[in-house]
Design a protein around this motif. Structure first.
Motif, short mmCIF file in Angstrom:
data_model
loop_
_atom_site.label_atom_id
_atom_site.label_comp_id
_atom_site.label_asym_id
_atom_site.label_seq_id
_atom_site.Cartn_x
_atom_site.Cartn_y
_atom_site.Cartn_z
N GLU A 1 129.66 -36.80 77.01
CA GLU A 1 130.93 -37.34 76.55
C GLU A 1 130.68 -37.81 74.98
OE1 GLU A 1 134.18 -37.42 77.72
OE2 GLU A 1 133.25 -36.08 79.30
N THR A 2 129.35 -38.30 75.07
CA THR A 2 129.21 -38.79 73.60
C THR A 2 128.92 -37.68 72.63
OG1 THR A 2 128.09 -40.75 74.54
CG2 THR A 2 127.56 -40.41 72.29
N ASP A 3 128.45 -36.45 72.99
CA ASP A 3 128.48 -35.40 72.18
C ASP A 3 129.97 -34.97 71.74
OD1 ASP A 3 125.55 -35.25 71.95
OD2 ASP A 3 125.74 -33.67 73.78
N LYS A 4 130.91 -35.00 72.86
CA LYS A 4 132.09 -34.74 72.45
C LYS A 4 132.94 -35.52 71.48
CE LYS A 4 133.32 -32.81 77.04
NZ LYS A 4 134.01 -33.20 78.01
N ILE A 5 132.58 -36.86 71.19
CA ILE A 5 133.17 -37.64 70.59
C ILE A 5 132.50 -37.60 69.24
CG2 ILE A 5 133.11 -40.28 69.82
CD1 ILE A 5 133.35 -40.72 72.92
N LEU A 6 131.05 -37.31 69.08
CA LEU A 6 130.55 -37.29 67.87
C LEU A 6 130.96 -35.82 67.28
CD1 LEU A 6 126.84 -37.92 68.85
CD2 LEU A 6 128.02 -39.20 67.33
N LYS A 7 131.28 -34.83 67.70
CA LYS A 7 131.86 -33.69 67.46
C LYS A 7 133.51 -33.79 66.70
CE LYS A 7 132.65 -28.58 68.47
NZ LYS A 7 132.60 -28.44 67.30
N ILE A 8 133.98 -34.58 67.46
CA ILE A 8 135.29 -35.17 67.06
C ILE A 8 135.26 -35.79 65.63
CG2 ILE A 8 137.42 -36.33 67.14
CD1 ILE A 8 137.12 -35.68 70.21
N PHE A 9 134.44 -36.53 65.45
CA PHE A 9 133.80 -37.48 64.54
C PHE A 9 133.45 -36.53 63.29
CE2 PHE A 9 133.13 -42.33 64.64
CZ PHE A 9 132.93 -42.53 63.12
N SER A 10 132.67 -35.54 63.56
CA SER A 10 132.20 -34.68 62.46
C SER A 10 133.20 -33.63 61.96
CB SER A 10 130.98 -33.98 62.80
OG SER A 10 130.01 -34.84 63.35
N ASP A 11 134.11 -33.10 62.95
CA ASP A 11 134.70 -31.86 62.52
C ASP A 11 136.20 -32.65 62.40
OD1 ASP A 11 132.87 -30.31 63.54
OD2 ASP A 11 133.57 -29.90 65.13
N GLY A 12 136.71 -33.60 62.71
CA GLY A 12 137.89 -34.27 62.64
C GLY A 12 138.36 -34.76 61.28
N ARG A 13 137.19 -34.49 60.36
CA ARG A 13 137.47 -35.23 59.12
C ARG A 13 137.18 -34.50 58.05
NH1 ARG A 13 138.02 -41.04 58.38
NH2 ARG A 13 138.27 -40.17 56.22
N GLU A 14 137.73 -33.15 58.22
CA GLU A 14 137.28 -32.24 57.11
C GLU A 14 138.24 -32.45 56.02
OE1 GLU A 14 135.51 -29.43 57.00
OE2 GLU A 14 134.97 -30.18 59.15
#
Length: 105
Positions: A91-104
């Motif tokens: 679940e933490t990995d999913k959040i980190l991915k959103i954090f990284s990818d969501g701010r293009e």
């Protein structure tokens, strides 16, 4: 005539900033030097993350790694506790991915 790049410009970043820069460069199919050059020349003074977001990202990454260390210490990898720890990591990995990818940018 194409000018050769002969000057070197260096700057320091945190591990998280480096990972974010590398990921964004990879997503654009660029090397990090080209990506940094593009951002520096086209988007002056624009930060990808606020300081609060960067701190939250670093803290979440630290927590994720701590859960993995806990899981590595467990003798019974198939226990309910170990499964719950790994669920939390995922679940933490999913959040980190959103954090990284969501701010293009």
């Amino acid at each position: 005539m194409i000018q050769k790049r002969t000057k070197v410009l260096m700057f320091r970043v945190t591990n998280i900033e480096k990972k974010v820069i590398e990921k964004k460069a990879k997503n654009r199919k660029m090397n990090t030097a080209s990506f940094c050059r593009m951002v520096a020349l086209e988007r002056k003074n624009k930060s990808v993350f606020t300081e609060e977001e960067l701190k939250a990202f670093e803290n979440l990454h630290y927590i994720r790694n701590s859960f993995i260390k806990i899981n590595n210490l467990l003798k019974d990898k198939d226990s309910l506790f170990a499964n719950q720890v790994m669920k939390t990591v995922n679940e933490t990995d999913k959040i980190l991915k959103i954090f990284s990818d969501g701010r293009e940018g």
